[in-house]
Design a protein around this motif. Structure first.
Motif: not given
Length: 132
Positions: A51-55, A57-65, A71-72
């Motif tokens: 599992k992936v949690v993006i808090s 203030g978190g940022v992902i620019n790209g690919t997530l698998e 996601i927050e």
């Protein structure tokens, strides 16, 4: 005797929590067996069977698998989630999304193409009997 330890290791790997702390900026490709919590910024790709949690203030620019995601924060790119993608009210998603199931709270921004491939049952042909 030996097989028990292998089983407990693989399940322990998926329970382990990896964390990218707030204020951390990573560029590149990340792959792992455990779960991830993103509080900082990732420019690149992340691949995990967990599992992936993006808090918030978190940022992902790209690919997530991943298997599932909560996601927050912000995501921009290609998102591949096998099971459930949960978007909290503070989430901001842009790009391309492929998910098994999607849950969106009020207030979330979802500017993406979306394909859902979980829970789709094939239609029965004429020769097959229908069940009630």
């Amino acid at each position: 005797m030996f097989s028990d330890s292998k089983k407990s290791r693989s399940s322990a790997d998926q329970r382990e929590q990896n964390r990218i702390a707030a204020g951390t900026f990573i560029t590149g490709e990340i792959s792992g067996k455990g779960c991830f919590r993103i509080e900082g910024t990732l420019e690149g790709s992340l691949k995990t069977p967990g599992k992936v949690v993006i808090s918030k203030g978190g940022v992902i620019n790209g690919t997530l698998e991943c298997d599932s995601a909560d996601i927050e924060g912000n995501f921009n790119g290609k998102l591949l989630v096998k099971d459930v993608l949960s978007l909290r009210g503070t989430a901001h998603i842009e790009g391309e999304v492929i998910a098994g199931k999607l849950a969106v709270e009020t207030g979330a921004v979802f500017n993406a193409t979306c394909e859902m491939n979980g829970g789709i049952k094939p239609l029965k042909t004429k020769n097959e009997k229908r069940s009630a």
